[in-house]
Design a protein around this motif. Sequence first.
Motif, PDB file in Angstrom:
ATOM      1  N   PRO A  35       3.003   7.863 -14.238  1.00 59.47           N
ATOM      2  CA  PRO A  35       1.914   7.327 -15.060  1.00 59.47           C
ATOM      3  C   PRO A  35       2.342   7.155 -16.515  1.00 59.47           C
ATOM      4  CG  PRO A  35       1.578   9.666 -14.693  1.00 59.47           C
ATOM      5  CD  PRO A  35       2.763   9.267 -13.849  1.00 59.47           C
ATOM      6  N   SER A  36       1.529   6.444 -17.274  1.00 55.05           N
ATOM      7  CA  SER A  36       1.760   6.323 -18.707  1.00 55.05           C
ATOM      8  C   SER A  36       1.779   7.714 -19.341  1.00 55.05           C
ATOM      9  CB  SER A  36       0.663   5.481 -19.360  1.00 55.05           C
ATOM     10  OG  SER A  36       0.692   4.165 -18.862  1.00 55.05           O
ATOM     11  N   GLY A  37       2.705   7.925 -20.254  1.00 53.64           N
ATOM     12  CA  GLY A  37       2.807   9.214 -20.920  1.00 53.64           C
ATOM     13  C   GLY A  37       3.677  10.223 -20.208  1.00 53.64           C
ATOM     14  N   ALA A  38       4.259   9.825 -19.078  1.00 55.51           N
ATOM     15  CA  ALA A  38       5.079  10.766 -18.316  1.00 55.51           C
ATOM     16  C   ALA A  38       6.501  10.870 -18.854  1.00 55.51           C
ATOM     17  CB  ALA A  38       5.113  10.364 -16.841  1.00 55.51           C
ATOM     18  N   GLY A  39       6.895   9.935 -19.722  1.00 57.80           N
ATOM     19  CA  GLY A  39       8.236   9.987 -20.298  1.00 57.80           C
ATOM     20  C   GLY A  39       9.244   9.063 -19.648  1.00 57.80           C
ATOM     21  N   LYS A  40       8.773   8.100 -18.839  1.00 58.56           N
ATOM     22  CA  LYS A  40       9.696   7.191 -18.149  1.00 58.56           C
ATOM     23  C   LYS A  40      10.569   6.424 -19.136  1.00 58.56           C
ATOM     24  CE  LYS A  40       6.625   4.608 -16.048  1.00 58.56           C
ATOM     25  NZ  LYS A  40       5.424   5.147 -16.739  1.00 58.56           N
ATOM     26  N   GLY A 184      27.125  -5.660  -6.367  1.00 55.79           N
ATOM     27  CA  GLY A 184      27.693  -4.358  -6.701  1.00 55.79           C
ATOM     28  C   GLY A 184      27.163  -3.720  -7.961  1.00 55.79           C
ATOM     29  N   MET A 185      26.121  -4.304  -8.572  1.00 54.55           N
ATOM     30  CA  MET A 185      25.593  -3.756  -9.818  1.00 54.55           C
ATOM     31  C   MET A 185      24.726  -2.529  -9.549  1.00 54.55           C
ATOM     32  SD  MET A 185      25.338  -3.850 -13.092  1.00 54.55           S
ATOM     33  CE  MET A 185      26.061  -5.450 -13.479  1.00 54.55           C
ATOM     34  N   THR A 186      25.004  -1.439 -10.235  1.00 50.06           N
ATOM     35  CA  THR A 186      24.166  -0.243 -10.223  1.00 50.06           C
ATOM     36  C   THR A 186      22.994  -0.489 -11.167  1.00 50.06           C
ATOM     37  OG1 THR A 186      26.155   1.091  -9.901  1.00 50.06           O
ATOM     38  CG2 THR A 186      24.150   2.253 -10.581  1.00 50.06           C
ATOM     39  N   GLN A 187      21.756  -0.187 -10.718  1.00 48.96           N
ATOM     40  CA  GLN A 187      20.587  -0.526 -11.517  1.00 48.96           C
ATOM     41  C   GLN A 187      19.579   0.626 -11.547  1.00 48.96           C
ATOM     42  OE1 GLN A 187      19.580  -5.049 -10.857  1.00 48.96           O
ATOM     43  NE2 GLN A 187      20.585  -4.306  -9.012  1.00 48.96           N
ATOM     44  N   ILE A 188      18.967   0.790 -12.715  1.00 47.91           N
ATOM     45  CA  ILE A 188      17.901   1.774 -12.908  1.00 47.91           C
ATOM     46  C   ILE A 188      16.682   1.020 -13.414  1.00 47.91           C
ATOM     47  CG2 ILE A 188      17.149   3.832 -14.141  1.00 47.91           C
ATOM     48  CD1 ILE A 188      20.089   4.639 -14.369  1.00 47.91           C
ATOM     49  N   VAL A 189      15.561   1.173 -12.727  1.00 50.40           N
ATOM     50  CA  VAL A 189      14.350   0.411 -13.033  1.00 50.40           C
ATOM     51  C   VAL A 189      13.213   1.375 -13.338  1.00 50.40           C
ATOM     52  CG1 VAL A 189      12.708  -1.325 -12.210  1.00 50.40           C
ATOM     53  CG2 VAL A 189      15.108  -1.429 -11.463  1.00 50.40           C
ATOM     54  N   VAL A 190      12.678   1.300 -14.546  1.00 49.83           N
ATOM     55  CA  VAL A 190      11.469   2.038 -14.891  1.00 49.83           C
ATOM     56  C   VAL A 190      10.274   1.134 -14.596  1.00 49.83           C
ATOM     57  CG1 VAL A 190      10.063   2.780 -16.852  1.00 49.83           C
ATOM     58  CG2 VAL A 190      12.394   3.614 -16.607  1.00 49.83           C
ATOM     59  N   THR A 191       9.324   1.631 -13.823  1.00 50.41           N
ATOM     60  CA  THR A 191       8.158   0.816 -13.476  1.00 50.41           C
ATOM     61  C   THR A 191       6.955   1.700 -13.161  1.00 50.41           C
ATOM     62  OG1 THR A 191       7.309  -0.904 -11.983  1.00 50.41           O
ATOM     63  CG2 THR A 191       8.852   0.678 -11.033  1.00 50.41           C
ATOM     64  N   HIS A 192       5.767   1.180 -13.460  1.00 55.17           N
ATOM     65  CA  HIS A 192       4.537   1.857 -13.050  1.00 55.17           C
ATOM     66  C   HIS A 192       4.061   1.310 -11.708  1.00 55.17           C
ATOM     67  CE1 HIS A 192       3.112  -1.934 -14.722  1.00 55.17           C
ATOM     68  NE2 HIS A 192       2.042  -1.777 -13.967  1.00 55.17           N
ATOM     69  N   ASP A 193       4.749   0.277 -11.204  1.00 56.37           N
ATOM     70  CA  ASP A 193       4.339  -0.464 -10.009  1.00 56.37           C
ATOM     71  C   ASP A 193       5.008   0.153  -8.779  1.00 56.37           C
ATOM     72  OD1 ASP A 193       3.909  -2.305  -7.969  1.00 56.37           O
ATOM     73  OD2 ASP A 193       4.120  -4.048  -9.282  1.00 56.37           O
ATOM     74  N   GLU A 195       4.452  -0.169  -5.573  1.00 60.19           N
ATOM     75  CA  GLU A 195       4.774  -1.109  -4.490  1.00 60.19           C
ATOM     76  C   GLU A 195       6.074  -1.836  -4.791  1.00 60.19           C
ATOM     77  OE1 GLU A 195       2.895  -5.009  -2.160  1.00 60.19           O
ATOM     78  OE2 GLU A 195       1.749  -4.006  -3.742  1.00 60.19           O
ATOM     79  N   PHE A 196       6.242  -2.284  -6.025  1.00 64.17           N
ATOM     80  CA  PHE A 196       7.480  -2.948  -6.442  1.00 64.17           C
ATOM     81  C   PHE A 196       8.660  -2.005  -6.269  1.00 64.17           C
ATOM     82  CE2 PHE A 196      10.517  -3.994  -9.880  1.00 64.17           C
ATOM     83  CZ  PHE A 196      10.809  -5.305  -9.544  1.00 64.17           C
ATOM     84  N   ALA A 197       8.494  -0.763  -6.714  1.00 64.69           N
ATOM     85  CA  ALA A 197       9.563   0.221  -6.586  1.00 64.69           C
ATOM     86  C   ALA A 197       9.960   0.441  -5.128  1.00 64.69           C
ATOM     87  CB  ALA A 197       9.131   1.541  -7.223  1.00 64.69           C
ATOM     88  N   GLN A 198       8.968   0.574  -4.264  1.00 69.03           N
ATOM     89  CA  GLN A 198       9.261   0.816  -2.855  1.00 69.03           C
ATOM     90  C   GLN A 198       9.986  -0.357  -2.215  1.00 69.03           C
ATOM     91  OE1 GLN A 198       5.270   1.751  -1.571  1.00 69.03           O
ATOM     92  NE2 GLN A 198       5.600   3.966  -1.761  1.00 69.03           N
ATOM     93  N   ASN A 199       9.745  -1.559  -2.729  1.00 71.71           N
ATOM     94  CA  ASN A 199      10.381  -2.753  -2.165  1.00 71.71           C
ATOM     95  C   ASN A 199      11.852  -2.860  -2.543  1.00 71.71           C
ATOM     96  OD1 ASN A 199       8.109  -3.653  -0.833  1.00 71.71           O
ATOM     97  ND2 ASN A 199       7.436  -4.973  -2.509  1.00 71.71           N
ATOM     98  N   ILE A 200      12.243  -2.327  -3.703  1.00 69.44           N
ATOM     99  CA  ILE A 200      13.608  -2.552  -4.169  1.00 69.44           C
ATOM    100  C   ILE A 200      14.481  -1.301  -4.202  1.00 69.44           C
ATOM    101  CG2 ILE A 200      12.908  -4.538  -5.567  1.00 69.44           C
ATOM    102  CD1 ILE A 200      13.242  -2.709  -8.043  1.00 69.44           C
ATOM    103  N   ALA A 201      13.872  -0.120  -4.221  1.00 68.44           N
ATOM    104  CA  ALA A 201      14.623   1.100  -4.545  1.00 68.44           C
ATOM    105  C   ALA A 201      15.396   1.655  -3.355  1.00 68.44           C
ATOM    106  CB  ALA A 201      13.678   2.163  -5.078  1.00 68.44           C
ATOM    107  N   ASP A 202      16.598   2.155  -3.637  1.00 63.28           N
ATOM    108  CA  ASP A 202      17.298   3.011  -2.689  1.00 63.28           C
ATOM    109  C   ASP A 202      16.838   4.453  -2.857  1.00 63.28           C
ATOM    110  OD1 ASP A 202      19.312   1.136  -1.477  1.00 63.28           O
ATOM    111  OD2 ASP A 202      19.805   0.873  -3.592  1.00 63.28           O
ATOM    112  N   LYS A 203      16.397   4.780  -4.079  1.00 60.03           N
ATOM    113  CA  LYS A 203      15.926   6.128  -4.380  1.00 60.03           C
ATOM    114  C   LYS A 203      14.844   6.016  -5.450  1.00 60.03           C
ATOM    115  CE  LYS A 203      19.075   9.299  -4.703  1.00 60.03           C
ATOM    116  NZ  LYS A 203      20.201  10.125  -5.231  1.00 60.03           N
TER     117      LYS A 203
END
Length: 213
Positions: A35-40, A184-193, A195-203
Amino acid sequence: MLEAANINKSFDGTQVLNNISLEVDTGKILCIVGPSGAGKTTLLRIITGLEKADTGQFKIDGKAFDPESNTTNEAMIGVVFQDFRLFPHLNVLENITLAPQLALHQSKAEANAKAKEILTQLGLEDKADIYPFQLSGGQKQRVAIARALALNPKILCYDEPTSALDPGLRESVAQLIERLKAQGMTQIVVTHDMEFAQNIADKILTVKPNREA
């Protein structure tokens, strides 16, 4: 692989991050949610060297790494900001080539050639000579990604990559991130979404406001 261990950060006596640890394998996608304010975003800023952790350790491929001295081509971590941060007085090509010339000491010709290659990869080959105000939100984001890629990063980080876009563009963002993963790009994504995270994330790493931790 990027590893972070026991990351702590306080602002004015308020602890924002409390012993956060994470790891992301080479060529994989880690999504940081909460959530907002969590420090992401604070965590992302520490990873990219824009903030200094109070305590904690970082390693890239098993070697100690200081994000604040993230100046070598081999250890570069790129970042795509939520608000894109394109220079309004520079055209697309100039936005992409400025940092490689300054930070990596590339010649103008070398930087231009690399930028045009990336623009073609991102479907922006016809946008090199136009200015940010002439671009759609989705195009600005791709230019911001192109600018980050021009620095040859080992890891690419995004701060809320869908928040400034129309909902219909979310899928195109996911496809682009997946395409970079396939390269081969390593990626880190900060998101509040989530559903979006579940669609793209390995972790997925979930962070909570410290009072809830």
